[in-house]
Design a protein around this motif. Structure first.
Motif, PDB file in Angstrom:
ATOM      1  N   ASN A 533       0.839  -1.210   0.000  1.00 22.70           N
ATOM      2  CA  ASN A 533       0.000   0.000   0.000  1.00 22.70           C
ATOM      3  C   ASN A 533       0.867   1.250   0.000  1.00 22.70           C
ATOM      4  OD1 ASN A 533      -2.584  -1.497   0.402  1.00 22.70           O
ATOM      5  ND2 ASN A 533      -1.661  -1.987   2.391  1.00 22.70           N
ATOM      6  N   PRO A 534       1.543   1.539  -1.110  1.00 24.08           N
ATOM      7  CA  PRO A 534       2.424   2.721  -1.112  1.00 24.08           C
ATOM      8  C   PRO A 534       1.657   4.034  -1.021  1.00 24.08           C
ATOM      9  CG  PRO A 534       2.261   1.755  -3.303  1.00 24.08           C
ATOM     10  CD  PRO A 534       1.561   0.818  -2.388  1.00 24.08           C
ATOM     11  N   THR A 535       0.422   4.079  -1.554  1.00 25.12           N
ATOM     12  CA  THR A 535      -0.342   5.332  -1.510  1.00 25.12           C
ATOM     13  C   THR A 535      -0.718   5.712  -0.084  1.00 25.12           C
ATOM     14  OG1 THR A 535      -2.376   4.064  -1.902  1.00 25.12           O
ATOM     15  CG2 THR A 535      -1.245   4.959  -3.828  1.00 25.12           C
ATOM     16  N   LEU A 536      -0.839   4.721   0.792  1.00 23.87           N
ATOM     17  CA  LEU A 536      -1.196   5.005   2.184  1.00 23.87           C
ATOM     18  C   LEU A 536      -0.156   5.901   2.838  1.00 23.87           C
ATOM     19  CD1 LEU A 536      -3.187   4.394   4.501  1.00 23.87           C
ATOM     20  CD2 LEU A 536      -1.750   2.436   5.079  1.00 23.87           C
ATOM     21  N   TYR A 537       1.110   5.665   2.529  1.00 22.28           N
ATOM     22  CA  TYR A 537       2.189   6.458   3.115  1.00 22.28           C
ATOM     23  C   TYR A 537       2.397   7.769   2.361  1.00 22.28           C
ATOM     24  CZ  TYR A 537       3.299   2.300   5.842  1.00 22.28           C
ATOM     25  OH  TYR A 537       3.240   1.239   6.713  1.00 22.28           O
ATOM     26  N   SER A 538       2.202   7.718   1.031  1.00 21.33           N
ATOM     27  CA  SER A 538       2.380   8.958   0.261  1.00 21.33           C
ATOM     28  C   SER A 538       1.296   9.977   0.590  1.00 21.33           C
ATOM     29  CB  SER A 538       2.374   8.638  -1.239  1.00 21.33           C
ATOM     30  OG  SER A 538       1.151   8.055  -1.626  1.00 21.33           O
ATOM     31  N   ASN A 539       0.078   9.520   0.898  1.00 16.99           N
ATOM     32  CA  ASN A 539      -0.986  10.458   1.271  1.00 16.99           C
ATOM     33  C   ASN A 539      -0.690  11.133   2.599  1.00 16.99           C
ATOM     34  OD1 ASN A 539      -2.413   9.829  -1.048  1.00 16.99           O
ATOM     35  ND2 ASN A 539      -3.651   8.246  -0.043  1.00 16.99           N
ATOM     36  N   ILE A 540      -0.038  10.407   3.494  1.00 21.18           N
ATOM     37  CA  ILE A 540       0.338  11.008   4.769  1.00 21.18           C
ATOM     38  C   ILE A 540       1.491  11.978   4.592  1.00 21.18           C
ATOM     39  CG2 ILE A 540       1.168  10.485   7.107  1.00 21.18           C
ATOM     40  CD1 ILE A 540      -0.202   7.813   6.933  1.00 21.18           C
ATOM     41  N   GLY A 541       2.332  11.715   3.586  1.00 26.14           N
ATOM     42  CA  GLY A 541       3.491  12.568   3.346  1.00 26.14           C
ATOM     43  C   GLY A 541       4.740  12.110   4.048  1.00 26.14           C
ATOM     44  N   MET A 542       4.805  10.827   4.392  1.00 28.46           N
ATOM     45  CA  MET A 542       5.973  10.300   5.087  1.00 28.46           C
ATOM     46  C   MET A 542       6.665   9.250   4.228  1.00 28.46           C
ATOM     47  SD  MET A 542       4.484   7.559   7.857  1.00 28.46           S
ATOM     48  CE  MET A 542       6.113   6.836   8.011  1.00 28.46           C
ATOM     49  N   THR A 543       7.940   9.070   4.497  1.00 28.75           N
ATOM     50  CA  THR A 543       8.730   8.065   3.800  1.00 28.75           C
ATOM     51  C   THR A 543       8.977   6.907   4.754  1.00 28.75           C
ATOM     52  OG1 THR A 543       9.833   9.777   2.498  1.00 28.75           O
ATOM     53  CG2 THR A 543      10.877   7.606   2.585  1.00 28.75           C
ATOM     54  N   PRO A 544       8.525   5.707   4.425  1.00 25.50           N
ATOM     55  CA  PRO A 544       8.715   4.572   5.334  1.00 25.50           C
ATOM     56  C   PRO A 544      10.174   4.139   5.383  1.00 25.50           C
ATOM     57  CG  PRO A 544       7.772   3.813   3.271  1.00 25.50           C
ATOM     58  CD  PRO A 544       7.819   5.314   3.192  1.00 25.50           C
ATOM     59  N   SER A 545      10.473   3.332   6.355  1.00 25.15           N
ATOM     60  CA  SER A 545      11.820   2.778   6.474  1.00 25.15           C
ATOM     61  C   SER A 545      12.121   1.889   5.273  1.00 25.15           C
ATOM     62  CB  SER A 545      11.954   1.964   7.763  1.00 25.15           C
ATOM     63  OG  SER A 545      13.187   1.298   7.805  1.00 25.15           O
ATOM     64  N   SER A 546      13.341   1.976   4.795  1.00 21.46           N
ATOM     65  CA  SER A 546      13.699   1.220   3.587  1.00 21.46           C
ATOM     66  C   SER A 546      14.665   0.091   3.869  1.00 21.46           C
ATOM     67  CB  SER A 546      14.327   2.159   2.546  1.00 21.46           C
ATOM     68  OG  SER A 546      15.458   2.802   3.103  1.00 21.46           O
ATOM     69  N   GLY A 547      14.978  -0.168   5.136  1.00 23.70           N
ATOM     70  CA  GLY A 547      15.929  -1.230   5.417  1.00 23.70           C
ATOM     71  C   GLY A 547      15.780  -1.777   6.818  1.00 23.70           C
ATOM     72  N   ALA A 548      16.050  -3.079   6.959  1.00 16.23           N
ATOM     73  CA  ALA A 548      15.987  -3.729   8.270  1.00 16.23           C
ATOM     74  C   ALA A 548      17.180  -4.664   8.406  1.00 16.23           C
ATOM     75  CB  ALA A 548      14.679  -4.505   8.425  1.00 16.23           C
ATOM     76  N   LEU A 549      17.753  -4.700   9.618  1.00 13.46           N
ATOM     77  CA  LEU A 549      18.877  -5.584   9.908  1.00 13.46           C
ATOM     78  C   LEU A 549      18.433  -6.602  10.955  1.00 13.46           C
ATOM     79  CD1 LEU A 549      21.873  -6.358   9.699  1.00 13.46           C
ATOM     80  CD2 LEU A 549      22.351  -4.679  11.506  1.00 13.46           C
ATOM     81  N   LEU A 550      18.458  -7.877  10.571  1.00 10.04           N
ATOM     82  CA  LEU A 550      18.134  -8.974  11.471  1.00 10.04           C
ATOM     83  C   LEU A 550      19.439  -9.543  12.000  1.00 10.04           C
ATOM     84  CD1 LEU A 550      15.426 -10.748   9.242  1.00 10.04           C
ATOM     85  CD2 LEU A 550      15.091  -8.927  10.922  1.00 10.04           C
ATOM     86  N   TRP A 551      19.630  -9.500  13.313  1.00  8.07           N
ATOM     87  CA  TRP A 551      20.868  -9.986  13.897  1.00  8.07           C
ATOM     88  C   TRP A 551      20.568 -10.835  15.116  1.00  8.07           C
ATOM     89  CZ3 TRP A 551      22.681  -8.464  18.817  1.00  8.07           C
ATOM     90  CH2 TRP A 551      21.934  -7.474  19.436  1.00  8.07           C
ATOM     91  N   GLY A 552      21.481 -11.727  15.437  1.00  5.90           N
ATOM     92  CA  GLY A 552      21.296 -12.605  16.581  1.00  5.90           C
ATOM     93  C   GLY A 552      22.080 -13.895  16.402  1.00  5.90           C
ATOM     94  N   PRO A 553      21.941 -14.815  17.329  1.00  4.43           N
ATOM     95  CA  PRO A 553      22.693 -16.085  17.268  1.00  4.43           C
ATOM     96  C   PRO A 553      22.298 -16.883  16.029  1.00  4.43           C
ATOM     97  CG  PRO A 553      21.707 -15.761  19.430  1.00  4.43           C
ATOM     98  CD  PRO A 553      21.119 -14.727  18.545  1.00  4.43           C
ATOM     99  N   PRO A 554      23.165 -17.758  15.574  1.00  8.26           N
ATOM    100  CA  PRO A 554      22.825 -18.572  14.402  1.00  8.26           C
ATOM    101  C   PRO A 554      21.707 -19.568  14.710  1.00  8.26           C
ATOM    102  CG  PRO A 554      24.917 -19.273  15.344  1.00  8.26           C
ATOM    103  CD  PRO A 554      24.528 -18.030  16.073  1.00  8.26           C
ATOM    104  N   GLY A 555      20.868 -19.806  13.693  1.00 10.99           N
ATOM    105  CA  GLY A 555      19.815 -20.806  13.817  1.00 10.99           C
ATOM    106  C   GLY A 555      18.551 -20.315  14.464  1.00 10.99           C
ATOM    107  N   CYS A 556      18.366 -19.016  14.619  1.00  6.51           N
ATOM    108  CA  CYS A 556      17.178 -18.488  15.308  1.00  6.51           C
ATOM    109  C   CYS A 556      16.084 -18.019  14.358  1.00  6.51           C
ATOM    110  CB  CYS A 556      17.573 -17.355  16.242  1.00  6.51           C
ATOM    111  SG  CYS A 556      18.612 -17.906  17.627  1.00  6.51           S
ATOM    112  N   GLY A 557      16.284 -18.125  13.031  1.00  9.85           N
ATOM    113  CA  GLY A 557      15.207 -17.827  12.102  1.00  9.85           C
ATOM    114  C   GLY A 557      15.334 -16.513  11.362  1.00  9.85           C
ATOM    115  N   LYS A 558      16.530 -15.936  11.274  1.00  5.21           N
ATOM    116  CA  LYS A 558      16.686 -14.664  10.572  1.00  5.21           C
ATOM    117  C   LYS A 558      16.398 -14.832   9.075  1.00  5.21           C
ATOM    118  CE  LYS A 558      20.908 -14.315  12.008  1.00  5.21           C
ATOM    119  NZ  LYS A 558      20.920 -15.500  12.888  1.00  5.21           N
ATOM    120  N   THR A 559      16.997 -15.843   8.463  1.00  2.78           N
ATOM    121  CA  THR A 559      16.776 -16.077   7.027  1.00  2.78           C
ATOM    122  C   THR A 559      15.330 -16.465   6.751  1.00  2.78           C
ATOM    123  OG1 THR A 559      19.074 -16.809   6.816  1.00  2.78           O
ATOM    124  CG2 THR A 559      17.578 -17.374   5.030  1.00  2.78           C
TER     125      THR A 559
END
Length: 780
Positions: A533-559
């Protein structure tokens, strides 16, 4: 006999040197004429030729200096006298008011010997040949004394003598040039229409703004002294419809249309490639208003600083000149616009993309789900599609498909429908029990033990039945394309985008992930919702976050989280394993990073997943190498969108070594959403194990199983999956000892056996380090 032999040897040696010198002189003349330096070529002197031969001809350099000088003088005299007597075409021809004497028989005989390769018998007098017999004196005398009409003195030359001085046939060359100019087809295409294409409404709108008024009302531009667009560059991934849309729009306009395949311009003869370009542009000016379409233009317009041959540079320069000559004042007010298609726009020479040339660009991207549905509707518009076909579902299940892939999908599904009709005919042919088992006597096998294959017998029955019956229009229902036909054809089509670096949408969903509800809600708000829903954010006039970093011990479900996020967003998906972008050659790693984002910009909305990010962007300190620092800098600038927009590009990265990642990656505007994916708690382990055991047959997750999950302290999601695998092994081993039991099944007792074999993969020291980082970075 004895006195004659040295003369013949000297004559043969002289002829060989004269021929080499003649070829060297012709090369100098051709090079000068190629650049229009005819006046300089008429002043060709002995010293110029001698210096050029000394610089470029190693074979003649080994000959005595006196021999070379004598040969140069003879060749220059021959060419000059032949040019004075020629009245057709040559290098030194000039229009003069008074006739000039023709060349002597001596010079013509020398040229005749060179043109006739492999001949050692002299055809005319030659200096230094005492054994030569003079030709008929009346011919030479008449030629030198008759100054009023020189052509009457010589007999009519034969067909073989009608050649240029280098031995090339004159008339055939003229015919070839004439035929090439008349073979240009200017008729608009009639095999394609814009109605056959779907999902390109924005592209059609851009073409409308650029082409309709210049092609239909050019006087508007003439009266307002405004130049119409001269060049439109269409670029995008292969198979997205660049060539088809150019032909379809030309068909809608109905104006003259010249289609050029770029590789067909390239010729092995020097200057022919440039001449072919000039001929096409000259023909377009005569037929204006006219559209010129150059397909795969990158084949003839590489960057001149990296071009391998001089011919490539000349072709680029010639195309630039031809486009500069398309101004309205040079085409009598009738517009000529050049369309060009390429899937490598960055490989074109920069001079082609400046203002006044290909200054208008149309980008055709990889279609998203909505556009794919429109394309499927256009492709099946005239097909017999069954009512159970859900095109919206097909569009959802074809991520990464371009127009060519969807056309291949429809064609493969249609083939499956025809195969069903063939099976019906084969069944009818078998029921009729036609007598086709008789062997043709012309092809009969003499061995009595040889029998005809049942496949051959069935084929003969089918052929005979198909020929003996007529097509029934009521059988049209057999040709209808059903949903099963599309589902059967879908695995057979490999999307073109897979070969361009894209990945298929993973099948992992959020329903198959347990104990990560808070992470799923965060990813939905920051990544999935802006894509859907890109129009939902453009109508408000805000730019959503464009990146996320998943970090933690191996095997916990990041991928797993990243894959489920790609599945839920239905966006184009590019999966990048960190080390695969690294290359030992200088500059190649940075180029690979730029190529990933360039591909993403052509396919928005797109989700890029960087797995094992720590291998790609290590901390820039004294320990890191210069090449690694350049890769980090390149990725940071791409994340910032320097020089290019990052709108519609979303990035998810995963790592289990966040302490060695460069801190600049985590600042706001880059990977600003930090999600710690740690070890699950007791109830989280119960949820994960309950989700994993849903795949087991005849198994019910009860309270004893929940107790086993709560007892697995320090287990990650990967450890619990290993517990399930070990329980399966225990079940198979148990059932193998009970021969009466046919089908093995997993019980709670098998999980108790497996619990003693599986141990946590994350040590307590590592958890202390992760908890310390978690406190430093806050909730993320």
């Amino acid at each position: 006999m004895a006195p004659g032999r040295p003369g013949r040897r000297r004559q043969t040696l002289s002829q060989g040197i004269d021929k080499e010198v003649y070829q060297a002189v012709r090369k100098i003349i051709d090079e000068r004429n190629q650049y229009g330096d005819n006046e300089t070529s008429q002043r060709l002197t002995f010293s110029i030729v001698y210096d050029q031969i000394k610089l470029s001809n190693s074979s003649l350099n080994r000959k005595p200096k006196k021999v070379i000088e004598d040969s140069i003088e003879r060749v220059l005299d021959t060419i000059q006298q032949d040019a004075e007597s020629s009245d057709s075409e040559g290098v030194f021809v000039e229009e003069q008011s008074t006739p000039k004497p023709a060349s002597s028989a001596l010079n013509k005989s020398i040229v005749g010997r060179w043109a006739k390769s492999g001949s050692s018998t002299p055809r005319g007098p030659h200096p230094g040949n005492p054994d030569h017999e003079e030709g008929p004196p009346e011919k030479t005398n008449t030629t030198t004394t008759n100054t009023t009409n020189t052509t009457m003195a010589e007999p009519e030359p034969s067909t073989k003598s009608k050649r240029l001085t280098n031995g090339e046939p004159l008339q055939k060359k003229r015919k070839a040039i004439a035929s090439s100019s008349t073979a240009i087809d200017k008729s608009p295409p009639n095999h394609v229409s814009l109605a056959d294409m779907g999902g390109i409404d924005n592209v059609i709108q851009q073409f409308e703004d650029l082409l309709v008024i210049p092609m239909t009302r050019p006087e508007i531009y003439t009266s307002s002294k405004v130049q119409p667009p001269r060049g439109v560059l269409i670029h995008g991934p292969p198979g997205c419809g660049k060539t088809m849309v150019a032909n379809a729009f030309a068909a809608e306009l109905g104006v003259n249309f010249i289609s050029i395949s770029a590789p067909s311009i390239v010729s092995g003869m020097s200057g022919e490639s440039e001449k072919a370009l000039r001929d096409h542009f000259d023909e377009a000016k005569k037929a204006a208003p006219c559209l010129i379409f150059i397909d795969e233009i990158d084949a003839i317009t590489p960057k001149r600083e990296s071009a391998q041959r001089e011919m490539e540079k000349r072709i680029v320069a010639q195309l630039l000149i031809c486009m500069d000559d398309l101004a309205l004042e040079k085409t009598d007010g009738k517009p000529v616009i050049v369309l060009a298609a390429t899937n490598r726009p960055d490989s074109l020479d920069p001079a082609l993309r400046r203002g006044g040339r290909f200054d208008k660009e149309i980008n055709m991207t990889v279609p998203n789900e909505m556009v794919r549905e429109q394309i499927l509707r256009a492709l099946t518009r005239e097909s017999n599609v069954a009512a159970d076909v859900d095109l919206a579902l097909l569009a959802r299940r074809t991520p990464g498909f371009v127009g060519a892939d969807l056309s291949d999908l429809v064609s493969t599904a249609s083939t499956a429908a025809i195969k069903r009709y063939v099976d019906m005919l084969k069944a009818n042919s078998e029921l009729t029990s036609m007598d086709v088992d008789d062997i043709d006597p012309t092809t009969a096998v003499t061995s009595s033990s040889t029998q005809i294959s049942p496949v051959v017998t069935s084929l003969r029955r089918l052929i005979k039945y198909a020929r003996s019956t007529t097509y029934d229009p009521n059988e049209t229902a057999m040709f209808s394309i059903t949903a099963d036909d599309f589902l059967t054809a879908l695995p057979q089509i490999q999307p073109s985008s897979l070969r361009e670096g894209f990945a298929t949408i993973p099948t992992t969903t959020f329903a198959s992930i347990g104990a990560l509800d808070s992470h799923i809600s965060d990813l939905t708000a920051t990544i999935i919702s802006p894509i859907l829903n890109p129009t939902l954010y453009s109508n408000i006039g805000m730019t959503p976050s464009s990146g996320a970093l998943l970090w933690g011990p191996p095997g916990c479900g990041k991928t797993l989280l990243a894959k489920a996020c790609a599945n839920s967003s239905h966006a184009n998906f590019i999966s990048v394993k960190g080390p695969e972008l690294l290359n030992k050659y200088v500059g190649e790693s940075e180029r690979a990073v730029r190529q990933v984002f360039n591909r993403a910009r052509h396919s928005v909305p797109v989700l890029i997943f960087f797995d094992e990010l720590d291998a790609l962007v290590p901390r820039r300190d004294g320990m890191v190498s210069e090449s690694s620092a350049r890769v980090v800098n390149t990725l940071l600038t791409e994340l910032d969108g320097v020089g290019n927009s990052r709108e519609g590009i979303y990035v998810i990265a995963a790592t289990n070594r966040p302490d060695i990642i460069d801190p600049a990656m985590r600042r706001p505007g880059r990977l600003d959403t930090l999600l710690y994916v740690g070890l699950p708690d007791a109830e989280g382990r119960v949820d994960i194990l309950r989700t994993l055991t849903k795949k087991l047959k005849n198994f019910e997750f009860d309270e004893p199983m929940a107790a086993i999950a709560r007892d697995c302290e320090g287990f990650s999601g990967a450890d619990l999956e290993e517990l399930l695998r070990r329980a399966g092994y225990a079940a198979v081993s148990r059932c193998s000892r009970a021969p009466m039991q046919k089908l093995p099944f997993v019980t709670t007792a098998d999980f108790l056996v497996a619990r003693a074999e599986v141990h946590p993969s994350v040590s307590s020291q590592e958890m202390i380090r992760y908890e310390k980082l978690r406190k430093e970075w806050g909730r993320g």
